[in-house]
Design a protein around this motif. Structure first.
Motif, mmCIF file in Angstrom:
data_model
loop_
_atom_site.group_PDB
_atom_site.id
_atom_site.type_symbol
_atom_site.label_atom_id
_atom_site.label_comp_id
_atom_site.label_asym_id
_atom_site.label_seq_id
_atom_site.Cartn_x
_atom_site.Cartn_y
_atom_site.Cartn_z
ATOM 1 N N ARG A 43 33.972 12.629 -29.258
ATOM 2 C CA ARG A 43 33.671 13.206 -27.970
ATOM 3 C C ARG A 43 34.330 14.405 -27.665
ATOM 4 O O ARG A 43 33.901 15.198 -27.067
ATOM 5 N N ALA A 44 35.819 14.486 -28.189
ATOM 6 C CA ALA A 44 36.266 15.771 -27.986
ATOM 7 C C ALA A 44 35.582 17.039 -28.491
ATOM 8 O O ALA A 44 35.407 18.028 -27.851
ATOM 9 N N ARG A 45 35.058 16.840 -29.676
ATOM 10 C CA ARG A 45 34.352 17.929 -30.594
ATOM 11 C C ARG A 45 32.893 18.379 -29.775
ATOM 12 O O ARG A 45 32.874 19.357 -29.366
ATOM 13 N N LEU A 46 32.344 17.160 -29.195
ATOM 14 C CA LEU A 46 31.097 17.351 -28.535
ATOM 15 C C LEU A 46 31.426 18.089 -27.168
ATOM 16 O O LEU A 46 30.301 18.920 -26.614
ATOM 17 N N GLN A 47 32.535 17.821 -26.459
ATOM 18 C CA GLN A 47 32.806 18.522 -25.202
ATOM 19 C C GLN A 47 33.435 19.949 -25.451
ATOM 20 O O GLN A 47 33.868 20.795 -24.653
ATOM 21 N N GLY A 48 33.477 20.384 -26.821
ATOM 22 C CA GLY A 48 34.095 21.604 -27.229
ATOM 23 C C GLY A 48 35.687 21.674 -26.899
ATOM 24 O O GLY A 48 36.343 22.789 -26.595
ATOM 25 N N LEU A 49 36.558 20.630 -26.672
ATOM 26 C CA LEU A 49 37.843 20.460 -26.577
ATOM 27 C C LEU A 49 38.725 20.779 -27.861
ATOM 28 O O LEU A 49 38.141 20.099 -28.902
ATOM 29 N N GLY A 50 39.747 21.289 -27.567
ATOM 30 C CA GLY A 50 40.574 21.426 -29.117
ATOM 31 C C GLY A 50 41.907 21.650 -28.636
ATOM 32 O O GLY A 50 42.419 21.859 -27.371
ATOM 33 N N ILE A 51 42.787 22.073 -29.806
ATOM 34 C CA ILE A 51 44.169 22.552 -29.541
ATOM 35 C C ILE A 51 44.306 24.024 -29.267
ATOM 36 O O ILE A 51 43.554 24.744 -29.787
ATOM 37 N N PRO A 52 45.042 24.536 -28.104
ATOM 38 C CA PRO A 52 46.091 23.751 -27.690
ATOM 39 C C PRO A 52 45.998 23.178 -26.116
ATOM 40 O O PRO A 52 46.767 22.858 -25.546
ATOM 41 N N HIS A 53 44.537 23.315 -25.738
ATOM 42 C CA HIS A 53 44.214 23.230 -24.136
ATOM 43 C C HIS A 53 43.751 21.679 -24.036
ATOM 44 O O HIS A 53 43.924 21.118 -22.726
ATOM 45 N N MET A 54 43.523 20.759 -25.008
ATOM 46 C CA MET A 54 43.309 19.485 -24.875
ATOM 47 C C MET A 54 44.494 18.681 -24.332
ATOM 48 O O MET A 54 45.533 18.715 -24.893
ATOM 49 N N ARG A 55 44.452 17.849 -23.307
ATOM 50 C CA ARG A 55 45.210 17.010 -22.791
ATOM 51 C C ARG A 55 45.028 15.539 -22.640
ATOM 52 O O ARG A 55 43.864 15.156 -23.125
ATOM 53 N N ALA A 56 45.785 14.644 -22.706
ATOM 54 C CA ALA A 56 45.940 13.289 -22.691
ATOM 55 C C ALA A 56 44.515 12.731 -21.990
ATOM 56 O O ALA A 56 43.818 11.945 -22.209
ATOM 57 N N PRO A 57 44.162 13.320 -20.638
ATOM 58 C CA PRO A 57 43.256 12.524 -19.822
ATOM 59 C C PRO A 57 41.812 13.098 -20.415
ATOM 60 O O PRO A 57 40.674 12.349 -20.295
ATOM 61 N N ASP A 58 41.791 14.033 -21.267
ATOM 62 C CA ASP A 58 40.577 14.519 -22.080
ATOM 63 C C ASP A 58 40.355 13.386 -23.010
ATOM 64 O O ASP A 58 39.027 13.645 -23.797
ATOM 65 N N LEU A 59 41.195 12.832 -23.539
ATOM 66 C CA LEU A 59 41.274 11.855 -24.873
ATOM 67 C C LEU A 59 41.532 10.583 -24.376
ATOM 68 O O LEU A 59 42.456 9.926 -24.816
ATOM 69 N N ALA A 60 40.794 9.840 -23.750
ATOM 70 C CA ALA A 60 40.911 8.413 -23.388
ATOM 71 C C ALA A 60 41.113 7.362 -24.583
ATOM 72 O O ALA A 60 40.133 7.628 -25.387
ATOM 73 N N LEU A 61 42.282 6.813 -24.781
ATOM 74 C CA LEU A 61 42.445 5.986 -26.015
ATOM 75 C C LEU A 61 42.632 4.404 -25.605
ATOM 76 O O LEU A 61 42.573 3.659 -26.619
ATOM 77 N N GLY A 62 42.288 3.939 -24.352
ATOM 78 C CA GLY A 62 42.194 2.544 -24.251
ATOM 79 C C GLY A 62 43.594 1.704 -24.727
ATOM 80 O O GLY A 62 44.526 2.373 -24.210
ATOM 81 N N SER A 63 43.319 0.519 -25.400
ATOM 82 C CA SER A 63 44.223 -0.158 -25.875
ATOM 83 C C SER A 63 45.135 0.718 -26.866
ATOM 84 O O SER A 63 46.677 0.539 -26.908
#
Length: 351
Positions: A43-63
């Motif tokens: 999902r992050a790649r599809l949204q163009g997200l990466g290091i260093p700007h991606m934050r925890a809310p961008d990468l919901a990890l559930g359990s």
């Protein structure tokens, strides 16, 4: 101040001899955890997200996110370290494995710049330099034995991409236990440990600042004990003529600390395998690494990725930490994407 010279009873005051007989410090990621992480990376790649700007809310990890909260608590409030096994690194290209690691890290804290170039993802690998003779070099850029020390910020994280062919064991020790042992064996040295030492900035002083900073080895804030120790940088600060010469008592104290750190009953050794992640609290845990030998080619070179994380858990830090941490805030004004080409990393050696 006398009240500071008291034993510190806390879960972070562990001993390696006891820890080596348990697995309570190991957390395993299972198939569900790995699938959650894999889908999050997609999902992050599809949204163009990466290091260093991606934050925890961008990468919901559930359990998995809940598991990471427990890891953060253990590192910052409890024992002070966790080894995470079971990350399925082989399903990723290096850049995607780094993104997954970054995503895990962002659930433990915010990434901090590790050098003046604004790198938030560090490369721990042998660049053929010697930190003992080159003030630009850092220990993590060599294959040499690293003495026990701690890094900056709340948490240091390591992800093993490739282990060494031989050697390179990770060793950790509780700086809380070291404090308690110094207090037990040599209470007369406690005032020295609570007084300032000058520490080399190793060529990374922001404009207008000295080439070194100062602070004690131990501090207390709101009843919590903080430890900070890096003998190599304390000794290299002696290259500045205005820095006072180390006293006999300071040297005696550091000799005792080194002896305690290297006591096999006090430290814990572990081999980081491919895909293993280690997270430790810099305020309660010192780390080191044994000398190692690489394989014959670049693909078999020992290679780890490093994070420095601000957990946001602690309301206060010792005032002496501010001088160094302001350096990182200055570096972080211009964060840059990670470099994965070793030759480019080596070109950036001069800080």
């Amino acid at each position: 101040m006398i009240d500071d010279y008291l034993p510190y009873q806390h879960p972070s005051a562990w001993k390696g001899g006891a820890m080596s007989g348990t697995t309570e410090w190991i957390v395993k990621l299972d198939d569900e955890d790995n699938e959650i992480l894999h889908q999050a990376v997609i999902r992050a790649r599809l949204q163009g997200l990466g290091i260093p700007h991606m934050r925890a809310p961008d990468l919901a990890l559930g359990s998995l996110g809940e598991k990471l909260k427990r890891i953060q608590s253990e590192v910052m409030i409890g024992r002070g370290f966790v080894l995470v096994e079971g990350f399925d690194i082989d399903r990723y290209a290096l850049e995607d494995a780094a993104l997954a690691y970054w995503g895990i890290g962002m659930h433990l804290g915010c990434g901090a710049a590790q050098n003046a170039q604004g790198d938030l993802l560090g490369h721990v690998t042998n660049l053929g330099v010697d930190y003992r003779s080159d003030a630009r070099a850092r220990g993590y850029q060599t294959r040499l034995n690293l003495p026990f020390h701690n890094d900056a910020m709340d948490i240091v994280g390591l992800m093993c991409v490739h282990p060494a062919r031989r050697g390179g064991l990770s060793r950790i020790v509780s700086s809380v236990t070291i404090y308690n042992e110094v207090l037990r064996l040599r209470p007369d040295l406690m005032p020295v440990a609570w007084a300032d030492f000058d520490i080399d900035r190793r060529g990374e002083a922001p404009e207008g600042k000295r080439g070194y900073y100062s602070g004690p080895l131990f501090s207390r804030i709101d009843g919590r004990l903080f430890g900070r120790y890096n003998r190599e940088y304390i000794e290299s600060a002696q290259r500045f003529s205005e820095v006072p010469r180390l006293t006999a008592a300071q040297i005696e104290l550091m000799d005792l600390i080194d002896s305690l750190c290297n006591d096999p009953e006090l430290h814990l050794s572990m081999e980081l395998k491919r895909g293993d992640l280690q997270f430790i609290c810099n305020y309660t845990t010192l780390h080191s690494r044994t000398e190692y030998e690489d394989g014959p080619d670049a693909a078999s070179r020992r290679y780890l990725l490093r994070l420095w994380l601000d957990s946001g858990v602690l309301a206060k830090l010792p005032p002496s930490y501010e001088e160094r941490y302001s350096d990182m805030r200055e570096w972080q004004r211009h964060p840059r994407p990670p470099i994965f080409e070793p030759s480019a990393v080596q070109a950036e050696l001069a800080h």
